[in-house]
Design an enzyme around this catalytic site. Structure first.
Site, PDB file in Angstrom:
ATOM      1  N   LYS A   1       4.602   3.735  17.564  1.00 18.23           N
ATOM      2  CA  LYS A   1       4.695   2.737  16.490  1.00 18.23           C
ATOM      3  C   LYS A   1       5.884   3.059  15.602  1.00 18.23           C
ATOM      4  CE  LYS A   1       1.948   0.262  13.063  1.00 18.23           C
ATOM      5  NZ  LYS A   1       0.573  -0.084  12.667  1.00 18.23           N
TER       6      LYS A   1
ATOM      7  N   ASN B   1       0.836  -1.197   0.000  1.00 18.48           N
ATOM      8  CA  ASN B   1       0.000   0.000   0.000  1.00 18.48           C
ATOM      9  C   ASN B   1       0.874   1.251   0.000  1.00 18.48           C
ATOM     10  OD1 ASN B   1      -0.461   1.938   2.519  1.00 18.48           O
ATOM     11  ND2 ASN B   1       0.172  -0.074   3.330  1.00 18.48           N
TER      12      ASN B   1
ATOM     13  N   SER C   1       5.049   5.196   9.058  1.00 12.40           N
ATOM     14  CA  SER C   1       4.524   4.970   7.712  1.00 12.40           C
ATOM     15  C   SER C   1       5.573   5.372   6.678  1.00 12.40           C
ATOM     16  CB  SER C   1       3.253   5.779   7.480  1.00 12.40           C
ATOM     17  OG  SER C   1       2.882   5.722   6.107  1.00 12.40           O
TER      18      SER C   1
ATOM     19  N   TYR D   1      -3.505  -7.481  10.381  1.00 13.26           N
ATOM     20  CA  TYR D   1      -4.078  -6.656   9.319  1.00 13.26           C
ATOM     21  C   TYR D   1      -4.192  -7.500   8.049  1.00 13.26           C
ATOM     22  CZ  TYR D   1      -4.777  -2.586   6.188  1.00 13.26           C
ATOM     23  OH  TYR D   1      -5.253  -1.691   5.276  1.00 13.26           O
TER      24      TYR D   1
ATOM     25  N   ASN E   1       4.818   6.080   3.636  1.00 11.77           N
ATOM     26  CA  ASN E   1       4.082   6.702   2.538  1.00 11.77           C
ATOM     27  C   ASN E   1       3.829   8.196   2.711  1.00 11.77           C
ATOM     28  OD1 ASN E   1       3.802   4.180   1.166  1.00 11.77           O
ATOM     29  ND2 ASN E   1       2.240   3.622   2.662  1.00 11.77           N
ATOM     30  N   THR E   2       4.352   8.781   3.792  1.00  6.84           N
ATOM     31  CA  THR E   2       4.345  10.232   3.973  1.00  6.84           C
ATOM     32  C   THR E   2       5.798  10.685   3.973  1.00  6.84           C
ATOM     33  OG1 THR E   2       2.290  10.208   5.254  1.00  6.84           O
ATOM     34  CG2 THR E   2       3.715  12.142   5.497  1.00  6.84           C
TER      35      THR E   2
ATOM     36  N   PHE F   1      -1.945   8.112   4.566  1.00 11.44           N
ATOM     37  CA  PHE F   1      -2.781   8.667   5.645  1.00 11.44           C
ATOM     38  C   PHE F   1      -4.075   9.279   5.093  1.00 11.44           C
ATOM     39  CE2 PHE F   1       0.757   9.637   9.024  1.00 11.44           C
ATOM     40  CZ  PHE F   1       0.908   8.278   9.251  1.00 11.44           C
TER      41      PHE F   1
ATOM     42  N   ASN G   1       5.619  -1.504  11.408  1.00 18.64           N
ATOM     43  CA  ASN G   1       4.708  -1.102  10.337  1.00 18.64           C
ATOM     44  C   ASN G   1       5.065  -1.900   9.084  1.00 18.64           C
ATOM     45  OD1 ASN G   1       2.934   0.504   8.690  1.00 18.64           O
ATOM     46  ND2 ASN G   1       3.211   2.186  10.137  1.00 18.64           N
TER      47      ASN G   1
END
Length: 342
Positions: free
Chosen positions: A205, A109, A171, A305, A173-174, A113, A234
């Site tokens: 996290k 993914n 994350s 998840y 992805n940011t 966010f 993560n």
């Protein structure tokens, strides 16, 4: 074991995800059964002063906007962590941004966010009927001028609703977010969020993509700063041997291929912290045996998840029951007695 609904797997991955959350939300509104969490005297455990009916939790990222909390508990989870929520709504990254790797039982993914913001989600979380533990995971908006201020805002407001709050700095992805995992930035973030949380436990996290020096730094900062638990970890930006057509997509990898890396990082962090802080294991957990292995390696709790995509909605209950049997088999009176006995 592979489970999936053929109808859902014919849909785009993100649309299927949204449909699943919507269905569970509707089930919750019409009466998902309370008191249906899988539990026993052995499974009940206390972490950061919070009583968990069982140690099997839903990881953040599944229900970003707190739309299906009663439904998740109806599936047997002892804890549900919603989010990541940011102060302001944001669309996230461009679609497509969620990809199944069916042959690898994995997911990639690059959501970024995407969420409707704290103001919209917190009333739903506050009103949700539940008999398990609720965590709220908070982050910073992509274009925030002051990311620490965004985290403080999130902690301040989420702490009035949640049993615990997680600050997510892991994350991939940011852009630049993982920079908060190191040095003075990490210590400043922890100090500011500890001051904002009141009496609500605060979890941190972190990513699985850490070297030994980074792990030691995070461990020391978390212990010294008063963090109540570390979530390890993560998604990963690394790429083990994969076989699916979508394996080359950018983003964070989760699911079965993450199992070895996430388990090793758990051991590394357990060693670095000297058991001074509770740990939550995430990544590649898809069975009671794997959950038990993480507990014996030092985890107090585990979260799921991506395994839900391939093993179905009964997985949390199955893992809890298998874990209970394994504790009985090995003569442990409870989860706490098995932690770190590897």
């Amino acid at each position: 074991m592979r489970w999936y609904h053929p109808f859902l797997f014919r849909m785009d991955a993100e649309r299927a995800h949204q449909a699943t959350v919507a269905a569970l939300g509707a089930w919750g509104r019409v009466g998902a059964p309370t008191g249906s969490i899988e539990t026993s005297p052995r499974l009940r455990t206390t972490v950061a002063g919070i009583d968990f009916p069982n140690p099997v939790g839903l990881a953040a990222g599944v229900d970003k906007d707190a739309r299906a909390i009663p439904g998740w508990f109806g599936l047997g989870f002892g804890g549900v962590e919603v989010g990541t929520l940011t102060p302001l709504p944001q669309l996230g990254n461009a679609q497509p941004r969620l990809f199944r790797l069916i042959e690898d039982r994995a997911v990639i993914n690059r959501m970024g966010f995407n969420n409707g913001g704290l103001t919209a989600a917190l009333p739903r979380a506050r009103a949700a009927k539940r008999d398990g533990v609720l965590g709220i995971n908070v982050g910073a908006n992509k274009d925030a001028a002051n990311r620490i201020a965004d985290y403080v805002h999130g902690v301040t407001h989420a702490a009035t609703v949640a049993d615990y709050v997680t600050i997510n700095i892991s994350s991939p992805n940011t852009p630049g977010l993982r920079d908060l995992q190191h040095g003075a930035a990490l210590r400043d973030l922890i100090a500011a969020c500890i001051a904002a949380r009141g009496t609500t436990p605060l979890f941190l996290k972190v990513a699985p993509d850490l070297d030994p020096a980074q792990i030691d730094d995070i461990a020391r900062a978390a212990i010294d700063g008063g963090i109540d638990a570390l979530i390890i970890g993560n998604t990963t930006i690394s790429r083990p041997d994969l076989h699916a057509a979508n394996a080359g997509e950018a983003g964070g990898l989760s699911g079965a291929p993450l199992r070895s890396l996430s388990h090793q990082r758990l051991r590394d962090v357990r060693s670095a912290t000297g058991a001074a802080i509770p740990l939550v294991a995430v990544g590649g957990i898809d069975s009671g045996a794997e959950a038990y292995a993480r507990i014996k390696s030092g985890a107090s709790l585990i979260q799921l998840y991506s395994a839900l995509v391939y093993h179905g909605p009964g997985l949390a209950r199955l893992i809890a029951r298998d874990l209970d049997r394994l504790l009985v088999r090995d003569g442990f009176a409870g989860v706490a007695d098995a932690i770190g006995t590897e």
